[in-house]
Design an enzyme around this catalytic site. Structure first.
Site, PDB file in Angstrom:
ATOM      1  N   ASP A  58       0.344  -1.435  -0.037  1.00  0.00           N
ATOM      2  CA  ASP A  58       0.074  -0.373   0.110  1.00  0.00           C
ATOM      3  C   ASP A  58       0.935   1.735   0.102  1.00  0.00           C
ATOM      4  OD1 ASP A  58      -1.980  -1.660  -0.078  1.00  0.00           O
ATOM      5  OD2 ASP A  58      -1.856  -1.782   2.265  1.00  0.00           O
ATOM      6  N   ASP A 105      -6.041  -7.407  -4.461  1.00  0.00           N
ATOM      7  CA  ASP A 105      -7.087  -6.409  -3.630  1.00  0.00           C
ATOM      8  C   ASP A 105      -7.608  -5.613  -3.329  1.00  0.00           C
ATOM      9  OD1 ASP A 105      -8.574  -6.670  -1.423  1.00  0.00           O
ATOM     10  OD2 ASP A 105      -6.895  -6.227   0.090  1.00  0.00           O
ATOM     11  N   LYS A 151     -11.415  -5.442  -4.081  1.00  0.00           N
ATOM     12  CA  LYS A 151     -12.534  -6.065  -3.125  1.00  0.00           C
ATOM     13  C   LYS A 151     -14.206  -5.639  -4.059  1.00  0.00           C
ATOM     14  CE  LYS A 151     -10.573  -5.169   0.982  1.00  0.00           C
ATOM     15  NZ  LYS A 151      -9.248  -4.830   0.561  1.00  0.00           N
ATOM     16  N   LEU A 152     -14.051  -5.778  -5.214  1.00  0.00           N
ATOM     17  CA  LEU A 152     -14.973  -5.317  -6.416  1.00  0.00           C
ATOM     18  C   LEU A 152     -16.535  -5.596  -5.313  1.00  0.00           C
ATOM     19  CD1 LEU A 152     -13.699  -7.033  -9.267  1.00  0.00           C
ATOM     20  CD2 LEU A 152     -13.697  -4.999  -8.731  1.00  0.00           C
ATOM     21  N   ASP A 186     -20.256  -4.923  -6.897  1.00  0.00           N
ATOM     22  CA  ASP A 186     -21.077  -3.767  -8.207  1.00  0.00           C
ATOM     23  C   ASP A 186     -22.237  -4.349  -8.573  1.00  0.00           C
ATOM     24  OD1 ASP A 186     -22.308  -1.779 -10.090  1.00  0.00           O
ATOM     25  OD2 ASP A 186     -20.375  -0.533  -9.830  1.00  0.00           O
ATOM     26  N   ILE A 187     -23.342  -4.045  -9.508  1.00  0.00           N
ATOM     27  CA  ILE A 187     -23.909  -4.877  -9.623  1.00  0.00           C
ATOM     28  C   ILE A 187     -22.925  -6.738 -10.801  1.00  0.00           C
ATOM     29  CG2 ILE A 187     -26.091  -3.581 -10.187  1.00  0.00           C
ATOM     30  CD1 ILE A 187     -25.174  -3.409 -13.213  1.00  0.00           C
ATOM     31  N   PRO A 188     -24.014  -7.304 -10.459  1.00  0.00           N
ATOM     32  CA  PRO A 188     -23.122  -8.618 -11.713  1.00  0.00           C
ATOM     33  C   PRO A 188     -22.443  -8.411 -12.651  1.00  0.00           C
ATOM     34  CG  PRO A 188     -24.919  -9.787 -10.261  1.00  0.00           C
ATOM     35  CD  PRO A 188     -25.045  -8.184 -10.377  1.00  0.00           C
ATOM     36  N   THR A 219     -11.393  -5.568   9.119  1.00  0.00           N
ATOM     37  CA  THR A 219     -10.341  -6.322  10.477  1.00  0.00           C
ATOM     38  C   THR A 219     -10.822  -5.079  10.831  1.00  0.00           C
ATOM     39  OG1 THR A 219      -9.037  -5.945   8.697  1.00  0.00           O
ATOM     40  CG2 THR A 219      -9.125  -8.482   9.650  1.00  0.00           C
ATOM     41  N   ARG A 229      -0.880  -8.273  14.239  1.00  0.00           N
ATOM     42  CA  ARG A 229       0.501  -8.124  14.627  1.00  0.00           C
ATOM     43  C   ARG A 229       0.941  -8.700  15.342  1.00  0.00           C
ATOM     44  NH1 ARG A 229      -1.217  -5.474  11.102  1.00  0.00           N
ATOM     45  NH2 ARG A 229      -1.720  -3.253  10.891  1.00  0.00           N
ATOM     46  N   GLN A 285      -6.401  -0.754  12.801  1.00  0.00           N
ATOM     47  CA  GLN A 285      -7.116  -2.061  12.224  1.00  0.00           C
ATOM     48  C   GLN A 285      -7.781  -2.349  14.278  1.00  0.00           C
ATOM     49  OE1 GLN A 285      -7.576  -3.883  10.254  1.00  0.00           O
ATOM     50  NE2 GLN A 285      -6.048  -4.512   8.685  1.00  0.00           N
TER      51      GLN A 285
HETATM   52  O1  C5P Z   1      -0.961  -2.369   7.458  1.00  0.00           O
HETATM   53  P1  C5P Z   1      -1.761  -3.826   7.447  1.00  0.00           P
HETATM   54  O2  C5P Z   1      -1.281  -4.893   8.272  1.00  0.00           O
HETATM   55  O3  C5P Z   1      -2.947  -3.498   8.624  1.00  0.00           O
HETATM   56  O4  C5P Z   1      -2.526  -4.259   5.730  1.00  0.00           O
HETATM   57  C1  C5P Z   1      -3.573  -4.951   6.094  1.00  0.00           C
HETATM   58  C2  C5P Z   1      -4.042  -5.060   4.808  1.00  0.00           C
HETATM   59  O5  C5P Z   1      -4.922  -5.632   4.165  1.00  0.00           O
HETATM   60  C3  C5P Z   1      -4.567  -3.831   3.555  1.00  0.00           C
HETATM   61  O6  C5P Z   1      -4.020  -3.824   2.713  1.00  0.00           O
HETATM   62  C4  C5P Z   1      -5.857  -4.219   3.838  1.00  0.00           C
HETATM   63  O7  C5P Z   1      -6.935  -3.098   2.765  1.00  0.00           O
HETATM   64  C5  C5P Z   1      -6.434  -5.608   3.797  1.00  0.00           C
HETATM   65  N1  C5P Z   1      -7.508  -5.304   4.052  1.00  0.00           N
HETATM   66  C6  C5P Z   1      -7.572  -5.567   5.652  1.00  0.00           C
HETATM   67  N2  C5P Z   1      -9.311  -6.081   5.838  1.00  0.00           N
HETATM   68  C7  C5P Z   1     -10.305  -7.283   5.393  1.00  0.00           C
HETATM   69  C8  C5P Z   1      -9.626  -6.871   4.082  1.00  0.00           C
HETATM   70  C9  C5P Z   1      -8.186  -6.679   3.348  1.00  0.00           C
HETATM   71  O8  C5P Z   1      -7.662  -4.918   6.235  1.00  0.00           O
HETATM   72  N3  C5P Z   1     -11.000  -7.078   5.900  1.00  0.00           N
END
Ligand code: C5P
Length: 225
Positions: free
Chosen positions: A11, A60, A62-63, A65-67, A116, A176, A185
Site C-alpha cells: 500500500d 485486492d 474488493k469489487l 457492484d451489480i453482477p 478487520t 500484528r 485495525q
Molecule cells: O497494514 P496492514 O497490515 O494493516 O494491512 C492490511 C491490508 O489488508 C490492507 O492492505 C487492507 O486493505 C487489507 N485488508 C484488511 N481487511 C480486510 C481485507 C483487506 O485490512 N478485511
C-alpha cells in the site's frame, strides 16, 4: 502456491518505492498484495511491473457492484493473471457467482466478509445488529454457496469458518506481533495464531512496510510461523 503464506500489502503510492520494497523483502514472503491505492494510481502497467519480481500477485480490489459490472471488471483484469482477487461477499450471491464465472481458471476469487477495521460499534450504524463474528460466518456461508474459493476474515473467525468449510481458502489480514501498533485495525491476532487457526494467506502491510528495517521485520515474522 509458494509455501510461505505471507503476502506483503504494497500500500504505497509510488511505483518505484513499491518495487524497491518488494525486491528487498521478496525472499521472506510468499506473494505481493496490490490494493485499491496501488491499482488506482498505477493500473495494469503497475501490476505488470510488480509481477516481474516473480511472486504471486493478489489483486485486492474488493469489487462490489451489480453482477454484470463485476463480471466485466473480472474479465478486464484477466490478462494480469492474478493468483487471488477479492470481491465483497455482501454484494450477494448472483454477483459472486458471476465474478467466479468470469475469473481466470487459475485465479482464486475470495469474498471479503467483515473488514478487520470493524467492531460491533461499526456494524450497527450500517444496519447490522449481529456481531462481526456472526456476520462473517453468515457471509462465509453465502460465499461458499456461491462457488467462491474462499473468504477474507479476521483471525478471530477463521477457525470457526474452517470447521464449516474444510477445503476453503482463507485470507487473514489484521495481523500484528505482540506489542505491534494496531493502527486502524480492530480485530487483530498474531500471524502465528492466524496460521494455527487455519489461515491460507497472511496479509501483512504496515508491520513490515513501516519497520525501520523491513527485511528484518519480514524475517522476524517468518520465523514465528
Ligand atoms: O497494514 P496492514 O497490515 O494493516 O494491512 C492490511 C491490508 O489488508 C490492507 O492492505 C487492507 O486493505 C487489507 N485488508 C484488511 N481487511 C480486510 C481485507 C483487506 O485490512 N478485511
Amino acid at each position: 502456491m509458494n509455501h510461505n503464506p505471507i503476502f506483503l500489502a504494497l500500500d504505497v503510492p509510488h511505483l518505484d518505492a513499491a518495487e524497491d520494497l518488494a525486491r528487498k523483502v521478496c525472499d521472506h514472503i510468499g506473494g505481493l498484495k496490490l490494493g485499491l491505492e496501488f491499482f488506482c494510481a498505477h493500473g495494469h502497467h503497475g501490476v505488470h511491473e510488480i509481477a516481474k519480481i516473480g511472486l504471486p500477485i493478489f489483486l485486492d480490489l474488493k469489487l462490489h457492484d451489480i453482477p454484470n459490472t463485476v463480471a466485466a471488471a473480472m474479465q478486464a483484469i484477466h490478462v494480469l493473471e492474478p493468483t487471488i482477487v477479492t470481491v465483497h461477499a455482501s454484494g450477494g450471491r448472483a454477483m459472486m457467482e458471476d465474478a467466479k464465472a468470469a475469473a481466470g481458471e487459475h485465479t482464486k476469487v475470495v469474498g471479503v466478509t467483515v473488514l478487520t477495521s470493524f467492531d460491533d460499534s461499526d456494524l450497527k450504524p450500517i444496519g447490522i445488529s449481529d456481531s462481526p463474528h456472526d456476520q462473517a460466518l453468515r457471509l462465509a456461508e453465502l460465499a461458499h454457496a456461491s462457488g467462491l474459493d474462499g473468504i477474507v476474515c479476521s483471525g478471530h473467525e477463521v477457525a470457526a469458518v474452517h470447521k464449516q468449510w474444510k477445503d476453503g481458502f482463507f485470507v487473514v489480514p489484521g495481523l500484528r506481533l505482540p506489542k505491534g501498533k494496531s493502527g486502524d485495525q480492530k480485530r487483530i491476532v498474531s500471524p502465528r495464531e492466524a496460521r494455527d487457526a487455519g489461515a491460507s494467506v497472511l496479509v501483512i502491510g504496515r508491520p513490515i512496510r513501516n519497520a525501520k528495517d523491513p527485511v528484518a521485520a519480514a524475517r522476524a515474522i517468518e520465523a514465528t510461523l
